[in-house]
Design a protein around this motif. Structure first.
Motif, short mmCIF file in Angstrom:
data_model
loop_
_atom_site.label_atom_id
_atom_site.label_comp_id
_atom_site.label_asym_id
_atom_site.label_seq_id
_atom_site.Cartn_x
_atom_site.Cartn_y
_atom_site.Cartn_z
N THR A 238 0.84 -1.20 0.00
CA THR A 238 0.00 0.00 0.00
C THR A 238 0.87 1.25 0.00
O THR A 238 2.10 1.17 0.18
N GLN A 239 0.22 2.41 -0.19
CA GLN A 239 0.92 3.68 -0.09
C GLN A 239 0.00 4.69 0.59
O GLN A 239 -1.07 5.01 0.07
N PHE A 240 0.42 5.15 1.78
CA PHE A 240 -0.35 6.14 2.52
C PHE A 240 0.20 7.54 2.26
O PHE A 240 1.32 7.70 1.77
N LYS A 241 -0.59 8.54 2.59
CA LYS A 241 -0.10 9.91 2.61
C LYS A 241 0.35 10.18 4.05
O LYS A 241 -0.48 10.36 4.95
N ILE A 242 1.65 10.17 4.26
CA ILE A 242 2.20 10.28 5.61
C ILE A 242 2.37 11.75 5.98
O ILE A 242 3.00 12.52 5.26
N ILE A 243 1.79 12.13 7.13
CA ILE A 243 1.87 13.51 7.61
C ILE A 243 2.54 13.50 8.98
O ILE A 243 2.11 12.78 9.88
N ALA A 244 3.60 14.30 9.12
CA ALA A 244 4.36 14.32 10.37
C ALA A 244 3.86 15.41 11.31
O ALA A 244 3.56 16.53 10.88
N TYR A 245 3.78 15.06 12.59
CA TYR A 245 3.43 16.00 13.65
C TYR A 245 4.53 15.95 14.71
O TYR A 245 4.42 15.22 15.70
N PRO A 246 5.62 16.70 14.50
CA PRO A 246 6.75 16.65 15.43
C PRO A 246 6.35 17.08 16.84
O PRO A 246 5.45 17.89 17.03
N GLY A 247 7.04 16.51 17.83
CA GLY A 247 6.82 16.94 19.20
C GLY A 247 6.08 15.95 20.07
O GLY A 247 5.55 16.30 21.12
N GLY A 248 6.03 14.68 19.66
CA GLY A 248 5.38 13.69 20.50
C GLY A 248 3.92 13.48 20.13
O GLY A 248 3.44 13.92 19.08
N ALA A 249 3.17 12.84 21.03
CA ALA A 249 1.80 12.44 20.73
C ALA A 249 0.79 13.58 20.84
O ALA A 249 -0.29 13.51 20.25
N ALA A 250 1.12 14.63 21.60
CA ALA A 250 0.16 15.71 21.81
C ALA A 250 -0.32 16.34 20.50
O ALA A 250 -1.53 16.52 20.31
N PRO A 251 0.57 16.68 19.55
CA PRO A 251 0.10 17.23 18.28
C PRO A 251 -0.75 16.24 17.47
O PRO A 251 -1.65 16.65 16.74
N GLN A 252 -0.45 14.95 17.60
CA GLN A 252 -1.26 13.94 16.93
C GLN A 252 -2.69 13.95 17.47
O GLN A 252 -3.66 13.80 16.71
N LYS A 253 -2.82 14.10 18.79
CA LYS A 253 -4.14 14.15 19.39
C LYS A 253 -4.94 15.33 18.84
O LYS A 253 -6.12 15.20 18.51
N GLU A 254 -4.28 16.48 18.77
CA GLU A 254 -4.95 17.66 18.24
C GLU A 254 -5.37 17.43 16.79
O GLU A 254 -6.47 17.84 16.39
N ALA A 255 -4.52 16.76 16.02
CA ALA A 255 -4.81 16.53 14.60
C ALA A 255 -6.01 15.62 14.41
O ALA A 255 -6.86 15.87 13.55
N ILE A 256 -6.11 14.57 15.22
CA ILE A 256 -7.22 13.64 15.03
C ILE A 256 -8.52 14.21 15.61
O ILE A 256 -9.60 13.99 15.05
N LEU A 257 -8.43 15.00 16.66
CA LEU A 257 -9.62 15.61 17.24
C LEU A 257 -10.16 16.74 16.37
O LEU A 257 -11.36 17.04 16.39
N SER A 258 -9.27 17.39 15.62
CA SER A 258 -9.69 18.48 14.72
C SER A 258 -9.98 17.98 13.31
O SER A 258 -10.21 18.78 12.40
N ASN A 259 -9.92 16.66 13.12
CA ASN A 259 -10.22 16.03 11.83
C ASN A 259 -9.21 16.38 10.73
O ASN A 259 -9.54 16.30 9.55
N GLU A 260 -7.98 16.76 11.12
CA GLU A 260 -6.93 16.93 10.12
C GLU A 260 -6.57 15.58 9.52
O GLU A 260 -6.26 15.47 8.33
N VAL A 261 -6.56 14.56 10.37
CA VAL A 261 -6.35 13.19 9.92
C VAL A 261 -7.35 12.30 10.64
O VAL A 261 -7.86 12.66 11.70
N ALA A 262 -7.64 11.16 10.04
CA ALA A 262 -8.56 10.21 10.67
C ALA A 262 -7.81 9.00 11.21
O ALA A 262 -8.39 8.16 11.89
N VAL A 263 -6.50 8.92 10.88
CA VAL A 263 -5.69 7.77 11.27
C VAL A 263 -4.35 8.26 11.80
O VAL A 263 -3.74 9.16 11.22
N VAL A 264 -3.87 7.66 12.89
CA VAL A 264 -2.53 7.96 13.39
C VAL A 264 -1.81 6.67 13.76
O VAL A 264 -2.45 5.66 14.05
N ALA A 265 -0.50 6.76 13.76
CA ALA A 265 0.34 5.67 14.24
C ALA A 265 1.04 6.14 15.50
O ALA A 265 1.77 7.13 15.48
N THR A 266 0.80 5.46 16.61
CA THR A 266 1.42 5.78 17.89
C THR A 266 1.14 4.61 18.82
O THR A 266 0.69 3.56 18.37
#
Length: 325
Positions: free
Chosen positions: A176-204
């Motif tokens: 497969t090939q995903f569109k990988i989006i980086a959120y530097p700084g640990g899991a906190a920015p990932q949480k913000e991204a998924i809660l704000s619907n910037e992404v629907a999937v995260v790896a952590t």
């Protein structure tokens, strides 16, 4: 000249005695604990909880300081450069032990500038989706990624990090090939991204997202391990889903190289008691974190072997053109 020599000799002996006395009385002041990731992430939560309990055992105040940047290199470099007196220690993660040394990001960053104290936890990586996501299984996600190459967004923490490697390996295994989006700084920015619907999937890790999992804001699709998570028992393992990928992080405590052995032993003992305490064991059972103790006599060999194996895997991915160094 003879009198001068005797004076220097006595002064040196007194200095040595004073130094020994100071070490015997360790600790005499506050101990700084560096977390090389932002506040609010999984590593931060683990270290803060464990340190709060260890503080009661060591007999001195311990304060956690978040120093972000360089995929953990900024904070760990400060540990390397600190005085080896036991008053500055730090928390290493996968990226501190593997990614930064392998990438050669900083010429001055060398693992032999650290003295490892203990490994305290280990956490498999996982795929997590928004609660409203149509993906009910990892198979659903893979099927959509196959149908829409490069369009399914998946949030990771840093380009070149362990989570980046995990997704590259997942892509390779599932074709497969995903569109990988980086959120530097640990899991906190990932949480913000998924809660704000910037992404629907995260790896952590599941532990990183424990509050959101408990609240039903997100769901785990798979954890890259063979063993079912004792907290989130409904999340399938990679073994359950027929996947070969196994990958995850850990937290290792370290001090500057040259820190006296008896000081290391004092710190190690305080954290071991904290890890074995009912308070910490109960806490970890609720947040998806696995206590995984390796003391100072074993952790260095384990870290060396782990990094060597992963360096070989990443070098192979570079040769295949999957990963860039």
């Amino acid at each position: 000249m003879h009198r001068k020599f005797l004076t220097l000799l006595v002064a040196g002996a007194m200095g040595a005695l004073m130094s020994s006395a100071a070490l015997a009385d360790y600790p005499q002041r506050d101990i700084r604990v560096i977390v090389p990731w932002g506040a609010g992430g999984g590593t931060d939560a683990i270290v803060r909880k464990l340190t709060t309990i260890a503080e009661k055992n060591i007999g001195a105040s311990m304060y956690v300081e978040n120093i972000e940047g360089g995929i953990s290199a900024t904070g760990i470099s400060q540990v390397m450069q600190a005085r080896p007196d036991g008053y500055t220690i730090g928390a290493l993660t996968y990226d501190s032990v593997v990614t930064v040394p392998w990438q050669g990001m900083l010429p001055t960053y060398k693992m032999d500038q650290l003295k490892l104290i203990a490994r305290v936890t280990s956490e498999p990586d996982a795929i997590i989706v928004d609660a409203a996501s149509p993906y009910k299984t990892i198979g659903d996600l893979v099927a959509d990624a196959k149908a829409n190459p490069g369009k399914v967004k998946i949030g990771i923490q840093n380009i070149g990090s362990r989570l980046h490697l995990a997704i590259l390996q997942l892509q390779d295994e599932t074709d497969t090939q995903f569109k990988i989006i980086a959120y530097p700084g640990g899991a906190a920015p990932q949480k913000e991204a998924i809660l704000s619907n910037e992404v629907a999937v995260v790896a952590t890790s599941l532990g990183d997202f424990a509050p959101l999992l408990e609240n039903g804001d997100v769901r785990g699709l798979v954890e890259f391990t063979d063993v079912t998570n004792p907290t989130f028992t409904t999340v399938p393992t990679a073994k359950d889903e027929g996947l070969k990928l196994r990958i995850g992080s850990f937290v290792v405590l370290a001090a500057p190289a040259g820190t006296p052995d008896d000081v290391i032993a004092t710190i190690e003992s305080a954290y071991k008691k904290a890890l074995e305490s009912e308070e910490f064991q109960t806490w970890t059972s609720k947040v998806g974190v696995t206590p995984s103790w390796l003391g100072s006599g074993e952790v260095t060999q384990w870290a060396d072997e782990t990094s060597k194996t992963l360096f070989q895997q990443m070098d192979a991915l570079v040769e295949q053109g999957v990963l860039k160094k």
